[in-house]
Motif scaffolding. Sequence first.
Motif, PDB file in Angstrom:
ATOM      1  N   UNK A 127      -1.988   0.482 -10.945  1.00 32.73           N
ATOM      2  CA  UNK A 127      -1.381  -0.347  -9.899  1.00 32.73           C
ATOM      3  C   UNK A 127      -0.227   0.381  -9.236  1.00 32.73           C
ATOM      4  N   UNK A 128       0.544   1.124 -10.038  1.00 30.07           N
ATOM      5  CA  UNK A 128       1.684   1.859  -9.497  1.00 30.07           C
ATOM      6  C   UNK A 128       1.226   2.982  -8.572  1.00 30.07           C
ATOM      7  N   UNK A 129       0.098   3.612  -8.864  1.00 33.49           N
ATOM      8  CA  UNK A 129      -0.390   4.731  -8.063  1.00 33.49           C
ATOM      9  C   UNK A 129      -1.331   4.275  -6.953  1.00 33.49           C
ATOM     10  N   UNK A 130      -1.767   3.040  -7.004  1.00 30.83           N
ATOM     11  CA  UNK A 130      -2.757   2.528  -6.062  1.00 30.83           C
ATOM     12  C   UNK A 130      -2.290   2.638  -4.606  1.00 30.83           C
ATOM     13  N   UNK A 131      -1.068   2.231  -4.332  1.00 33.12           N
ATOM     14  CA  UNK A 131      -0.555   2.268  -2.954  1.00 33.12           C
ATOM     15  C   UNK A 131      -0.547   3.682  -2.411  1.00 33.12           C
ATOM     16  N   UNK A 132      -0.031   4.629  -3.196  1.00 33.30           N
ATOM     17  CA  UNK A 132       0.020   6.016  -2.743  1.00 33.30           C
ATOM     18  C   UNK A 132      -1.371   6.566  -2.465  1.00 33.30           C
ATOM     19  N   UNK A 133      -2.316   6.226  -3.313  1.00 32.47           N
ATOM     20  CA  UNK A 133      -3.696   6.703  -3.135  1.00 32.47           C
ATOM     21  C   UNK A 133      -4.295   6.133  -1.846  1.00 32.47           C
ATOM     22  N   UNK A 134      -4.115   4.840  -1.622  1.00 34.71           N
ATOM     23  CA  UNK A 134      -4.636   4.199  -0.409  1.00 34.71           C
ATOM     24  C   UNK A 134      -4.006   4.839   0.830  1.00 34.71           C
ATOM     25  N   UNK A 135      -2.700   5.049   0.778  1.00 35.70           N
ATOM     26  CA  UNK A 135      -1.981   5.635   1.910  1.00 35.70           C
ATOM     27  C   UNK A 135      -2.494   7.044   2.201  1.00 35.70           C
ATOM     28  N   UNK A 136      -2.687   7.821   1.153  1.00 31.51           N
ATOM     29  CA  UNK A 136      -3.168   9.199   1.317  1.00 31.51           C
ATOM     30  C   UNK A 136      -4.603   9.225   1.838  1.00 31.51           C
ATOM     31  N   UNK A 137      -5.483   8.446   1.216  1.00 37.53           N
ATOM     32  CA  UNK A 137      -6.898   8.454   1.596  1.00 37.53           C
ATOM     33  C   UNK A 137      -7.131   7.984   3.032  1.00 37.53           C
ATOM     34  N   UNK A 138      -6.274   7.100   3.520  1.00 36.93           N
ATOM     35  CA  UNK A 138      -6.451   6.533   4.858  1.00 36.93           C
ATOM     36  C   UNK A 138      -5.532   7.159   5.908  1.00 36.93           C
ATOM     37  N   UNK A 139      -4.804   8.211   5.533  1.00 44.50           N
ATOM     38  CA  UNK A 139      -3.849   8.861   6.446  1.00 44.50           C
ATOM     39  C   UNK A 139      -2.917   7.848   7.106  1.00 44.50           C
ATOM     40  N   UNK A 140      -2.462   6.897   6.330  1.00 43.63           N
ATOM     41  CA  UNK A 140      -1.669   5.791   6.872  1.00 43.63           C
ATOM     42  C   UNK A 140      -0.361   6.240   7.522  1.00 43.63           C
ATOM     43  N   UNK A 141       0.221   7.306   7.009  1.00 41.88           N
ATOM     44  CA  UNK A 141       1.531   7.713   7.501  1.00 41.88           C
ATOM     45  C   UNK A 141       1.480   8.437   8.842  1.00 41.88           C
ATOM     46  N   UNK A 142       0.285   8.684   9.347  1.00 39.97           N
ATOM     47  CA  UNK A 142       0.174   9.412  10.616  1.00 39.97           C
ATOM     48  C   UNK A 142      -0.343   8.541  11.762  1.00 39.97           C
ATOM     49  N   UNK A 143      -0.574   7.270  11.509  1.00 37.52           N
ATOM     50  CA  UNK A 143      -1.221   6.413  12.509  1.00 37.52           C
ATOM     51  C   UNK A 143      -0.268   5.661  13.432  1.00 37.52           C
ATOM     52  N   UNK A 144       1.024   5.674  13.129  1.00 32.14           N
ATOM     53  CA  UNK A 144       2.000   4.969  13.969  1.00 32.14           C
ATOM     54  C   UNK A 144       3.117   5.933  14.349  1.00 32.14           C
ATOM     55  N   UNK A 145       3.631   5.752  15.554  1.00 29.65           N
ATOM     56  CA  UNK A 145       4.782   6.530  15.977  1.00 29.65           C
ATOM     57  C   UNK A 145       6.044   6.029  15.286  1.00 29.65           C
ATOM     58  N   UNK A 146       7.028   6.906  15.144  1.00 35.12           N
ATOM     59  CA  UNK A 146       8.262   6.561  14.448  1.00 35.12           C
ATOM     60  C   UNK A 146       8.977   5.338  15.040  1.00 35.12           C
TER      61      UNK A 146
END
Length: 116
Positions: free
Chosen positions: A22-41
């Motif tokens: 559960x602790x690693x789940x969020x990071x994995x989802x974020x990485x697999x879906x490139x979540x950090x690159x989809x929105x402008x700052x």
Amino acid sequence: MESLNVYSVLVILFLTCGAVMAAKESDQIIKENNCETKMGLPSVLEAFMSIFETGSISNKCCGELVVLGKVCHSALVKRTLENPLFKDLIRVTIIAKSIHTWNNCLPLIDSPSSSA
């Protein structure tokens, strides 16, 4: 009796692994879906303020949030809540504000006037 002990060990292993996953789940989802690159700052900051502070989110940033997707949105909020810097926040309130922000953005993007 031996089967009860084996069962108990399996349950403990399952619960322990579940907590670690559960602790690693969020990071994995974020990485697999490139979540950090989809929105402008600017939109990230605006969405953050509307969820974790007091503020509103513009239609433009709502559009970016919806493109980001519900899975990424939820994972990013969850990861932020797991950060020790935010340990004093009331989780239920933040989750409610996150859902409220998401639900308010959807009609703005889905409406016919927003695509014109």
